[in-house]
Design an enzyme around this catalytic site. Structure first.
Site, mmCIF file in Angstrom:
data_model
loop_
_atom_site.group_PDB
_atom_site.id
_atom_site.type_symbol
_atom_site.label_atom_id
_atom_site.label_comp_id
_atom_site.label_asym_id
_atom_site.label_seq_id
_atom_site.Cartn_x
_atom_site.Cartn_y
_atom_site.Cartn_z
ATOM 1 N N ASN A 135 -4.244 6.419 -0.372
ATOM 2 C CA ASN A 135 -3.350 7.457 -1.126
ATOM 3 C C ASN A 135 -3.019 7.216 -2.473
ATOM 4 O O ASN A 135 -2.163 7.490 -3.245
ATOM 5 C CB ASN A 135 -2.001 7.639 -0.193
ATOM 6 C CG ASN A 135 -1.327 6.272 -0.145
ATOM 7 O OD1 ASN A 135 -1.693 5.281 -0.650
ATOM 8 N ND2 ASN A 135 0.116 6.422 0.267
ATOM 9 N N HIS A 136 -3.840 6.133 -3.041
ATOM 10 C CA HIS A 136 -3.846 5.534 -4.377
ATOM 11 C C HIS A 136 -4.339 6.856 -5.310
ATOM 12 O O HIS A 136 -5.342 7.250 -4.959
ATOM 13 C CB HIS A 136 -4.329 4.280 -4.830
ATOM 14 C CG HIS A 136 -3.814 3.074 -3.770
ATOM 15 N ND1 HIS A 136 -4.414 2.083 -3.147
ATOM 16 C CD2 HIS A 136 -2.408 3.019 -3.501
ATOM 17 C CE1 HIS A 136 -3.549 1.254 -2.497
ATOM 18 N NE2 HIS A 136 -2.458 1.842 -2.691
ATOM 19 N N HIS A 191 6.572 -1.227 -4.080
ATOM 20 C CA HIS A 191 6.523 -1.090 -2.753
ATOM 21 C C HIS A 191 6.026 -2.206 -2.076
ATOM 22 O O HIS A 191 5.853 -3.348 -2.735
ATOM 23 C CB HIS A 191 5.880 0.182 -2.182
ATOM 24 C CG HIS A 191 5.964 1.407 -2.958
ATOM 25 N ND1 HIS A 191 4.953 2.312 -3.346
ATOM 26 C CD2 HIS A 191 6.880 1.937 -3.682
ATOM 27 C CE1 HIS A 191 5.161 3.399 -4.030
ATOM 28 N NE2 HIS A 191 6.554 3.010 -4.346
ATOM 29 N N ASN A 192 6.025 -2.141 -0.830
ATOM 30 C CA ASN A 192 5.148 -3.374 -0.074
ATOM 31 C C ASN A 192 5.434 -4.964 -0.718
ATOM 32 O O ASN A 192 4.730 -5.510 -1.312
ATOM 33 C CB ASN A 192 3.859 -2.942 0.052
ATOM 34 C CG ASN A 192 3.528 -1.968 0.856
ATOM 35 O OD1 ASN A 192 4.214 -1.191 1.411
ATOM 36 N ND2 ASN A 192 1.927 -1.750 1.186
ATOM 37 N N HIS A 199 8.846 5.851 -0.342
ATOM 38 C CA HIS A 199 7.826 5.449 -1.432
ATOM 39 C C HIS A 199 6.927 6.746 -1.668
ATOM 40 O O HIS A 199 6.224 6.670 -2.360
ATOM 41 C CB HIS A 199 7.373 4.213 -1.132
ATOM 42 C CG HIS A 199 6.060 4.373 -0.246
ATOM 43 N ND1 HIS A 199 5.988 5.216 0.900
ATOM 44 C CD2 HIS A 199 4.449 3.867 -0.335
ATOM 45 C CE1 HIS A 199 4.719 5.159 1.641
ATOM 46 N NE2 HIS A 199 4.212 4.597 0.919
#
Length: 477
Positions: free
Chosen positions: A230-231, A350-351, A402
């Site tokens: 999804n980048h 995120h992450n 996110h």
């Protein structure tokens, strides 16, 4: 992800020892029937599918322990909550400061979001869109980028972050992308990074090949690259100003063009994340039974070492997003004139595990939403995205979603698309990619409705909206 009536999910989960109760239209409480005190909150609006597997994963995450000590203090999940490989996406847990869970972050360390204002209005951009797109496509998807670095610069990046990286690059005779860079601007834009970007890493935990002193010049194929899934890099137009004072501060107006970047630490994240997940398993005390969930924690000194290694990879992700932005900025100047500044508005992770006052906060597919902090929540490539302000809500662990979150797995989307492509919602979407399957996997129809994701968090007072953007075109690798 098939929609199942709430009562049926409630009954199925009860049989596996999990009680779930809806508290209001936006949130649920989840608890273990057999383990008093094991519970989590889930911010999930009515009408959104509840995945049994994701709930089970969240409870496994919440019961993580280490035989030598440490504890999980609390757990929750955001509206983009869905099943992950072993940890559900959109989940947050807080552990004591002596405990970390490398699997909570995995290999996509500091996957995050970045927003730039391009300094163009919609009509200006559209007039030169074809020329601009061809140049940017080359850099992002076809390998025309030229980002030379040095082992010294990479060591500085892993150790101390983007500021020291810029300083090292500037010391050499800048070539390639750096020959056209405004280093004073790059240094100013450090102020737009999240505070986690200034945590110390340790160069020794970064890949040796990127720090090989026998080589004077490196051309790391990962730097300035998007990665899959999804980048994306997306060009958007400002369509609504909600907090007009904040919009004025950021210089935003309706009709302006902005650029949103979503990517992470690429091969460096995989290198660091994989090693430390393996290490957590290998360091499990000999003779003791492995956790049934197969989620392994690190305790004490090794927990501290993991955080150093993780921040080394996180710094690389910061550089990756900044270099993508710089490539696009230089192409924008090439097409629209040297006066284009394209300033940074915000970059947020995120992450990542962050050492906060309450403990080590693990955010898996969730973003910090500290009081007064700008953050980004993107929709799919066919739906709107949002710039917001965090409100520091303690119940939701100062966190927000996110993204919109998947409503269908990639495999399910591909299977369904073979029968019926209409549900994908690709009408009017301009996605520039070299892989046709990416269009299907990441189609708008595979994602939850972003408007409700945002509304539920506004109603729960985790965030407030600053501005809304609509997609113009999206690059996906």
């Amino acid at each position: 992800m098939t929609q199942v009536p709430f009562k049926r999910i409630q009954h199925k989960l009860a049989r596996s020892g999990v009680a779930i109760e809806r508290l209001n239209s936006n949130s649920l409480s989840i608890s273990s029937i057999n383990d008093a005190g094991l519970k989590a909150d889930l911010l999930l609006p009515e009408g959104f599918a509840i995945e049994e597997k994701a709930i089970t994963q969240l409870m496994d995450f919440a019961r993580v322990a280490h035989p030598h000590g440490g504890e999980v203090k609390c757990a929750c999940a955001t509206p983009d909550f869905h099943t992950g490989s072993s940890i559900p996406v959109g989940s947050v847990i807080v552990t004591s400061h002596d405990l970390v869970v490398p699997q909570a972050i995995g290999t996509d360390i500091n996957c995050g979001m970045r927003l730039h204002k391009l300094g163009l209005d919609y009509e200006q951009f559209m007039a030169q869109k074809a020329k601009w797109t061809a140049l940017v496509r080359g850099d992002l998807l076809e390998g025309t980028r030229n980002i030379p670095t040095s082992p010294q610069a990479m060591s500085a990046l892993f150790e101390a972050g983007l500021g020291d990286f810029w300083a090292q690059v500037r010391q050499q005779a800048p070539v390639g992308l750096f020959a056209g860079a405004d280093f004073a601007q790059l240094q100013r834009e450090l102020a737009g990074l999240h505070e986690s970007s200034f945590a110390r890493g340790r160069a020794a935990y970064g890949p040796e090949a990127l720090q090989d002193r026998s080589r004077q010049v490196l051309r790391d194929p990962g730097l300035g690259s998007l990665g899959g899934g999804n980048h994306f890099v997306e060009i958007q137009v400002v369509t609504e100003l909600v907090d007009r004072q904040a919009c004025f501060t950021h210089g935003l107006a309706v009709g302006q063009v902005v650029m949103m970047i979503h990517t992470g630490s690429r091969d460096v994240g995989f290198y660091v994340g994989r090693r430390w997940m393996d290490k957590a398993k290998a360091l499990w005390p000999a003779g003791l039974k492995h956790p049934q969930s197969k989620i392994f924690a690190l305790f004490g000194e090794m927990a501290d070492e993991y955080l150093l290694a993780m921040h080394s990879a996180a710094h690389y992700a910061d550089a990756n997003r900044a270099l993508i932005a710089e490539m696009v900025r230089q192409r924008t100047r090439q097409v629209f004139g040297a006066g284009i500044e394209a300033p940074l508005i915000v970059d947020v992770p995120h992450n990542i595990v962050l050492r906060e006052e309450v403990g080590n906060v693990h955010r898996k597919g969730a973003t910090p939403a500290y009081a007064g902090q700008p953050l980004l929540i993107p929709g799919s490539m066919g739906h709107d995205s949002y710039l917001l302000t965090g409100l520091g809500n303690e119940r939701w662990m100062r966190s927000a979603s996110h993204g919109a979150g998947r409503s269908m797995s990639r495999g399910d989307v591909i299977v369904r698309a073979k029968r019926d492509k209409a549900f994908l919602g690709l009408q009017g979407v301009e996605c520039i990619t070299t892989k046709e399957e990416r269009m299907i996997e990441e189609a708008p129809g595979a994602y939850k409705e972003i408007g409700q994701v945002i509304r539920s968090q506004v109603e729960e007072q985790t965030v407030s909206v600053i501005a809304r953007f609509s997609p113009v075109l999206t690059f996906k690798a």
